[in-house]
Design an enzyme around this catalytic site. Structure first.
Site: not given
Length: 497
Positions: A14, A179-180, A218, A242
């Site tokens: 990708g 998991d950033h 957000e 998260h």
């Protein structure tokens, strides 16, 4: 192998997608620029698009220059990049990829070390991993590691099926589930703040803490992710991964040692101690919302149901607030409140630890209540901590108090050099450090907690959607959730530079 300058070939499936362009290529460049990657590495981009090696290198160069607003001086970094046009279902594609990797092993002296990064739709994970094995790409004299992005399933059953497929090829120790949030500087700082400060750890329990609040808001809407998001929603997109990861870090017991296994073990114990929510209790503990039209930064924005690729009668939540209880000795009776949403008043992720009031308030007056002590951990966009204390109000008698703040800002002075989450996680993966990646037991426990909530919401039409205006902090019911316990959401405050 030199653990500080790891050598490996990274195969990105990708490679022409949004994630690779916005996050992976710039993060690899930063690692190279800092000297964490020596010359013994190569990156092979894999995607359906027919590109030559030069076209791909220009694509990578453009990605890096766009991210850092600067021109690359030369082609040293991009010379490590190669491209392989690919069909995930064709055996011949894998055979040609295998030949390329063996050739690059010789060129870059990477000793057969392989990282397969699946930056693609999860429905291909099983196909790709089984073909990697059947076509001999996992037979290597170096290490082999698999990096996968969320969503890891859409419920426990699908996650188990997906896990079974990849575990046939890669062991749990070879699987790096990203998991950033776990790569963010101040999320990693939670453990340090707790376990290296004598003023916090003795108080980190139900005797001294009234509640803990985690907010991740957000200002953006769903942008071009409407098709994916309408089948996911905020609960699966944010809470299952998260938000619950942050709860686990905040609530875990001190690990025996700071090793991957010991830290993961303590996190899993927290997730297993979460009080399960029965179907008929969901409305008591959780609130869902969906944004309507509103104003963000002075600009009118559409409602969620008016976004591209979204069902005009969508029942999907873009906001979740919840009350979590952890049934163990340390946390019995302390509510953990979480909220996350799109199109909210501002972009911010923060944790607020509210301490209990002093037993006898000597400074209480009929017209004054003393503000509680708060520890605020700012995760993004600012990184730092703020401690809210009380002191004497300047110029007044000693009986008049005023709140004041002690601020530490991690990225105010030199924010440009704060490592990006993906940069740290990629480097950890290359070095074989899985501490900040999600173990299968954490994934399973998270789905187990979230599934009853999503089942109720999927089978019950929300009659009040949309129930919060874009540019607000969510539906009124989210405020009521805390109000009935005698609490309220603390406003967003940032550490001063």
């Amino acid at each position: 192998m030199d653990n500080m300058n790891p050598k490996s070939i990274i195969v990105i499936f990708g490679a022409t997608g949004d994630l690779a362009k916005r996050k992976l290529f710039p993060s690899l460049y930063r690692l190279y620029e800092k000297g964490h990657l020596n010359e013994q590495f190569a990156v092979v981009g894999v995607a359906r698009r027919p590109l030559s090696a030069d076209e791909f290198r220009n694509y990578v160069r453009d990605s890096v220059e766009t991210a850092f607003h600067q021109k690359l001086a030369d082609g040293r970094f991009t010379s490590h990049f190669y491209y392989h046009p690919f069909d995930v279902t064709e055996a011949e594609s894998y055979q040609r990829l295998k030949s390329l990797l063996e050739q690059l092993d010789g060129t870059y002296k990477t000793e057969g070390n392989r990282i397969f990064y699946l930056a693609m739709a999860p429905e291909f994970f099983g196909t790709v991993t089984s073909r990697l094995q059947s076509e001999g790409l996992t037979e290597t004299h170096g290490f082999k590691r698999l990096v996968i992005e969320k969503p890891f399933g859409h419920d426990l059953a699908s996650a188990e099926k997906l896990n079974d497929e990849i575990r046939r090829v890669f062991s749990e120790r070879e699987i790096y589930r990203i998991d950033h949030y776990l790569g963010k500087e101040m999320v990693q700082n939670i453990e340090v703040i707790r376990f290296s400060n004598a003023i916090f750890e003795p108080l980190w329990n139900n005797r001294f803490i009234a509640n803990i609040q985690i907010t991740s808001s957000e200002t953006l809407g769903v942008e071009d992710r409407g098709r994916y998001y309408d089948h996911s929603g905020a609960l699966r997109d944010m809470v299952q991964n998260h938000m619950l990861q942050m709860v686990a870090l905040l609530a875990m017991e001190p690990p025996i040692k700071l090793t991957t296994d010991d830290i993961r073990h303590e996190k899993v114990k927290v997730l297993r101690a979460l009080r399960p929510i029965a179907h008929d209790e969901v409305d008591r503990y959780f609130v869902r919302g969906q944004y309507g039209r509103g104003v963000i930064h002075g600009k009118n924005v559409p409602a969620y149901r008016e976004e591209p690729n979204v069902d005009p009668d969508s029942n999907t939540e873009t906001f979740v607030a919840g009350k979590l209880l952890i049934d163990n000795f340390r946390w019995a009776g302390v509510p953990f409140y979480i909220r996350t949403g799109k199109r909210m008043a501002e972009k911010s992720t923060k944790i607020v630890v509210q301490f209990k009031d002093v037993p006898m308030n000597l400074y209480y007056r009929t017209n004054e209540t003393i503000a509680p002590n708060l520890l605020v951990i700012h995760i993004q966009p600012d990184e730092g901590i703020t401690l809210h204390l009380n002191g004497k109000k300047t110029g007044e008698s000693t009986t008049i108090t005023a709140p004041f703040q002690l601020d530490y800002c991690n990225n105010c002075i030199d924010g440009i050099n704060t490592p990006e989450a993906y940069e740290k996680l990629l480097y950890d993966c290359m070095r074989g450090d899985a501490t900040n990646f999600t173990h299968w037991d954490e994934v399973a426990a998270s789905w187990q907690f979230v599934d009853p909530i999503s089942e109720v919401w999927a089978n019950t039409k929300a009659s009040d959607f949309p129930n919060y205006a874009a540019g607000s902090m969510g539906p009124a019911a989210a405020d009521e959730l805390l109000k009935k316990d005698g609490f309220h959401w603390w406003p967003i405050e940032h550490p001063r530079s």
